[in-house]
Write an enzyme that holds these catalytic residues in place. Structure first.
Site, PDB file in Angstrom:
ATOM      1  N   LYS A 160       0.884  -1.175   0.000  1.00  0.00           N
ATOM      2  CA  LYS A 160       0.000   0.000   0.000  1.00  0.00           C
ATOM      3  C   LYS A 160       0.917   1.219   0.000  1.00  0.00           C
ATOM      4  O   LYS A 160       1.204   1.808   1.048  1.00  0.00           O
ATOM      5  CB  LYS A 160      -0.931  -0.041   1.219  1.00  0.00           C
ATOM      6  CG  LYS A 160      -2.024   0.997   1.199  1.00  0.00           C
ATOM      7  CD  LYS A 160      -3.066   0.711   2.264  1.00  0.00           C
ATOM      8  CE  LYS A 160      -3.981   1.906   2.501  1.00  0.00           C
ATOM      9  NZ  LYS A 160      -4.787   2.312   1.334  1.00  0.00           N
TER      10      LYS A 160
HETATM   11  N1  PMP Z   1      -7.848  -1.213  -2.853  1.00  0.00           N
HETATM   12  C1  PMP Z   1      -7.193  -0.051  -2.734  1.00  0.00           C
HETATM   13  C2  PMP Z   1      -6.445   0.471  -3.900  1.00  0.00           C
HETATM   14  C3  PMP Z   1      -7.250   0.667  -1.524  1.00  0.00           C
HETATM   15  O1  PMP Z   1      -6.611   1.837  -1.404  1.00  0.00           O
HETATM   16  C4  PMP Z   1      -7.979   0.150  -0.444  1.00  0.00           C
HETATM   17  C5  PMP Z   1      -8.047   0.913   0.850  1.00  0.00           C
HETATM   18  N2  PMP Z   1      -6.963   0.601   1.685  1.00  0.00           N
HETATM   19  C6  PMP Z   1      -8.644  -1.068  -0.616  1.00  0.00           C
HETATM   20  C7  PMP Z   1      -8.552  -1.727  -1.826  1.00  0.00           C
HETATM   21  C8  PMP Z   1      -9.397  -1.695   0.510  1.00  0.00           C
HETATM   22  O2  PMP Z   1      -8.490  -2.183   1.475  1.00  0.00           O
HETATM   23  P1  PMP Z   1      -8.859  -2.233   3.017  1.00  0.00           P
HETATM   24  O3  PMP Z   1     -10.127  -2.972   3.130  1.00  0.00           O
HETATM   25  O4  PMP Z   1      -7.722  -2.954   3.643  1.00  0.00           O
HETATM   26  O5  PMP Z   1      -8.994  -0.831   3.475  1.00  0.00           O
END
Ligand code: PMP
Length: 308
Positions: A160
């Site tokens: 991320k």
């Molecule tokens: N995809 C992307 C590109 C994101 O930025 C996020 C947010 N973190 C998600 C999916 C969803 O991930 P999460 O459920 O861990 O927040």
């Protein structure tokens, strides 16, 4: 969300500093080369106390993101978990959004990051529904972006990393220009990937589908939670590469993410999905999710971390 308050404290490398003093030098490596990794976490109020959703999993993903980019975080995962709890307490918040970020700081410039320090900050603030309160009940209108997700072997999308969000921004800006609430990106092969900051689920003939990790998606922690909840509700959840056309003929669709939570999709590229509002299976899953985070059902998965 605009920062109006600008009060409270931000945790920077082990110390609390006033919100306004939480500054970083303009010649920091992250500013020039996108070298930062971060998390987005939510905490929910239950009986007047703050409960952080899947804290350890988020902090573990942060460390994995850093590992991919060879950033050595000068704290342990447990220390960061404690620092997150301390930051919530310091700011007297219960329901809040938590943003830890690890970045290459100020020392020298040049693409090589090795001599730049690895810094960590944690900020918390109140943040309502990401796509609006109305969206949680009535859904959002989505457009498929002309921008694709980076191909495998270009950017590691299981990290991320801030740099990935330049791609997300292009898709989001295009969606806004075209009058949509949000975008949906395809991978380089044309398979369904994800939103700029959300994973996607599609429901057809009572079965639930979501793209595989190899379709250039982030391994969302909400995605994982939904898979577990839906499976326990008796649904078959299928992870597979999905063709774009599936977006237009699914009976129901929704976005899942820490910020977006569970947001129904009511149209895709101007095609109405189902009845054009939140579908029954989406509602069932949304309720199951909100029941856990609001403490209405037992936390049998151990997802909530109380801030004592
Ligand atoms: N995809 C992307 C590109 C994101 O930025 C996020 C947010 N973190 C998600 C999916 C969803 O991930 P999460 O459920 O861990 O927040």
């Amino acid at each position: 969300m605009a920062f109006n308050e600008e009060s409270g404290k931000i945790w920077m490398d082990g110390e609390f500093v006033d919100w306004k003093d939480a500054q970083v030098h303009v010649l920091s490596h992250a500013m020039h080369y996108g070298s930062s990794v971060f998390e987005g976490i939510r905490a929910y109020e239950i009986d007047g106390k703050s409960n952080i959703f899947r804290l350890k999993d988020h902090v573990h993903r942060l460390f994995n993101s850093a590992k991919i980019y060879k950033m050595e975080i000068p704290f342990t995962e447990d220390q960061i978990c404690e620092a997150i709890k301390d930051t919530i307490k310091e700011n007297n918040l219960t329901d809040c959004y938590i943003r830890p970020i690890v970045y290459r700081g100020y020392k020298e410039l040049g693409v090589s990051p090795v001599n730049c320090p690895v810094c960590v900050t944690i900020a918390v603030w109140e943040w309502g529904a990401y796509l609006g309160e109305d969206a949680l009940a009535n859904g959002v209108n989505i457009g498929v972006s002309s921008w694709r997700k980076p191909a495998e072997g270009t950017f590691p999308l299981l990290a991320k990393a801030a740099a990935n969000y330049m791609n997300s921004q292009l898709a989001n800006l295009e969606a806004q220009d075209n009058g949509f609430d949000e975008a949906l990106l395809l991978d380089v092969n044309g398979h369904i990937a994800e939103g700029p900051g959300e994973n996607i689920f599609l429901i057809k003939d009572g079965k639930i589908y979501t793209p595989v990790l190899a379709s250039s998606i982030l391994e969302g922690i909400t995605r994982d939670s939904i898979i577990k909840l839906a499976t326990d509700l008796g649904y078959e959840v299928i992870e597979q590469p999905l063709p774009r056309d599936f977006l237009y003929i699914a009976d129901e669709e929704f976005f899942a993410g820490s910020a977006a939570e569970v947001t129904p999709i009511r149209s895709m590229d101007h095609r109405v999905i189902g009845e054009g509002r939140r579908g029954p299976i989406t509602k069932e899953i949304q309720d199951a999710f909100f029941d856990v985070i609001k403490g209405k059902t037992e936390d049998k998965y151990g997802w909530l971390f109380p801030v004592e």
